[in-house]
Scaffold this active site. Structure first.
Site, PDB file in Angstrom:
ATOM      1  N   ALA A 225       0.817  -1.223   0.000  1.00  0.00           N
ATOM      2  CA  ALA A 225       0.000   0.000   0.000  1.00  0.00           C
ATOM      3  C   ALA A 225       0.851   1.273   0.000  1.00  0.00           C
ATOM      4  O   ALA A 225       0.429   2.304  -0.536  1.00  0.00           O
ATOM      5  CB  ALA A 225      -0.927  -0.014   1.215  1.00  0.00           C
TER       6      ALA A 225
ATOM      7  N   HIS B  35       3.691   1.763  -1.655  1.00  0.00           N
ATOM      8  CA  HIS B  35       4.032   2.054  -3.061  1.00  0.00           C
ATOM      9  C   HIS B  35       2.821   2.586  -3.822  1.00  0.00           C
ATOM     10  O   HIS B  35       2.934   3.522  -4.610  1.00  0.00           O
ATOM     11  CB  HIS B  35       4.515   0.777  -3.762  1.00  0.00           C
TER      12      HIS B  35
ATOM     13  N   GLN C  95      22.929  -1.386  -4.951  1.00  0.00           N
ATOM     14  CA  GLN C  95      22.642  -0.767  -3.653  1.00  0.00           C
ATOM     15  C   GLN C  95      22.595  -1.777  -2.511  1.00  0.00           C
ATOM     16  O   GLN C  95      22.278  -1.416  -1.381  1.00  0.00           O
ATOM     17  CB  GLN C  95      21.354   0.051  -3.709  1.00  0.00           C
TER      18      GLN C  95
ATOM     19  N   SER D 140       6.726  -2.148   4.551  1.00  0.00           N
ATOM     20  CA  SER D 140       8.005  -2.364   3.883  1.00  0.00           C
ATOM     21  C   SER D 140       7.988  -3.754   3.266  1.00  0.00           C
ATOM     22  O   SER D 140       7.395  -4.683   3.826  1.00  0.00           O
ATOM     23  CB  SER D 140       9.147  -2.287   4.906  1.00  0.00           C
TER      24      SER D 140
HETATM   25  O1  PAF Z   1      13.360   2.813  -2.475  1.00  0.00           O
HETATM   26  C1  PAF Z   1      13.598   1.915  -3.302  1.00  0.00           C
HETATM   27  O2  PAF Z   1      12.800   1.002  -3.515  1.00  0.00           O
HETATM   28  C2  PAF Z   1      14.905   1.944  -4.062  1.00  0.00           C
HETATM   29  O3  PAF Z   1      15.942   2.404  -3.284  1.00  0.00           O
HETATM   30  C3  PAF Z   1      14.824   2.730  -5.386  1.00  0.00           C
HETATM   31  C4  PAF Z   1      14.540   4.206  -5.134  1.00  0.00           C
HETATM   32  C5  PAF Z   1      13.734   2.153  -6.266  1.00  0.00           C
HETATM   33  C6  PAF Z   1      16.160   2.637  -6.133  1.00  0.00           C
HETATM   34  O4  PAF Z   1      16.474   1.311  -6.444  1.00  0.00           O
END
Ligand code: PAF
Length: 280
Positions: free
Chosen positions: A36, A38, A62, A188
């Site tokens: 929700a 997103h 990342q 999350s």
């Molecule tokens: O917040 C996220 O899901 C990620 O860090 C993002 C901004 C999509 C970059 O990969």
């Protein structure tokens, strides 16, 4: 109907057709396994643009070597139907090869000094370089008018805002509010890692953030307040990375200095690392 696009040329053609029709473009970058939080960003982008593109790309650069890149949850079918229901027009699905044409090792790297170095930057070295590197590429691919990022990743939002200002991206950054479960746990993708043995305790983070706010408003010095928060989390079985009181720009304020604050927590519960924050 949502349109799923996997080739950059096809994405550019769709964007050109929108531009020719005078339409503005909103963008929501994600790593998938959508919830929700997103979808509220998609709705936010929709309110500020005529068309919305969302990307799903689990970005290898990342994740640290000991982090969960390979086991990061991937749920393409539910993501696609959820995005459609939320009002997204195009789902952009780049491949690792197209995102990093020279390979991850030779990728041009985007580093935002200062704000990237503290808090998450100390716990996850290189994390924000990976985020900025991929978001730069996504911005160049989509060239949106506005892009939405969630406040749950408060420091990521701050880093992106600085990057956009510093590199003159002609993009307005929209900040989406945190969406919480009934017990206060911030939504999350990583919440699903929480076993049923620890899940009932996960809402403690939000209680601790509220306690930090009260303590600050009552005049408690920052270091005492941070120590109290870390102790409470420890008593509830969390392994604490930080419980921090900061200015909105993530600098450290002197005790008694007027102005807004943000309380930020990162802590592990079982094998799951959770982050959350509260602005006041
Ligand atoms: O917040 C996220 O899901 C990620 O860090 C993002 C901004 C999509 C970059 O990969």
């Amino acid at each position: 109907m949502i349109e799923t696009i996997t080739a950059l040329e096809a994405l550019r053609e769709r964007l050109r057709s929108w531009r020719r029709a005078g339409l503005t473009v909103g963008f929501v970058p994600t790593m998938g396994n959508l919830h929700a939080g997103h979808y509220s960003l998609v709705a936010l982008a929709r309110r500020h643009a005529d068309r919305v593109v969302s990307s799903v790309f689990v970005n290898p650069t990342q994740f640290g070597p000991s982090e969960d890149f390979t086991r990061y949850p991937r749920t393409p079918d539910t993501d696609t139907s959820g995005l459609e229901a939320a009002g997204c027009d195009v789902l952009w699905l780049p491949t690792v090869e197209s995102m990093y044409p020279f390979g991850v090792e030779l990728a041009a790297n985007v580093h935002v000094p200062g704000v990237s170095a503290v808090l998450e930057g100390e716990c996850r070295p290189g994390h924000f370089d990976g985020v900025c590197t991929v978001v730069t590429r996504l911005f160049n691919q989509v060239q949106p008018d506005v892009a939405a990022f969630g406040k749950k990743d408060y420091q990521q939002l701050t880093v992106i805002q600085q990057m956009v200002a510093d590199l003159h991206f002609p993009i307005r950054i929209l900040a989406g509010e945190i969406v919480r479960e009934d017990d206060g746990l911030a939504m999350s993708s990583r919440n699903q890692y929480l076993g049923s043995d620890v899940r009932p305790r996960a809402g403690t983070i939000y209680q601790v953030l509220q306690q930090m706010r009260r303590a600050h408003l009552d005049g408690m010095p920052r270091l005492a307040l941070e120590a109290q928060a870390a102790a409470r989390l420890g008593e509830s079985g969390f392994v604490v990375d930080y419980a921090a009181l900061r200015r909105p720009d993530l600098g450290i304020a002197g005790d008694g200095e007027p102005g807004s604050r943000v309380a930020l927590v990162a802590a592990r519960l079982g094998a799951t690392r959770l982050i959350d924050n509260l602005e006041f």
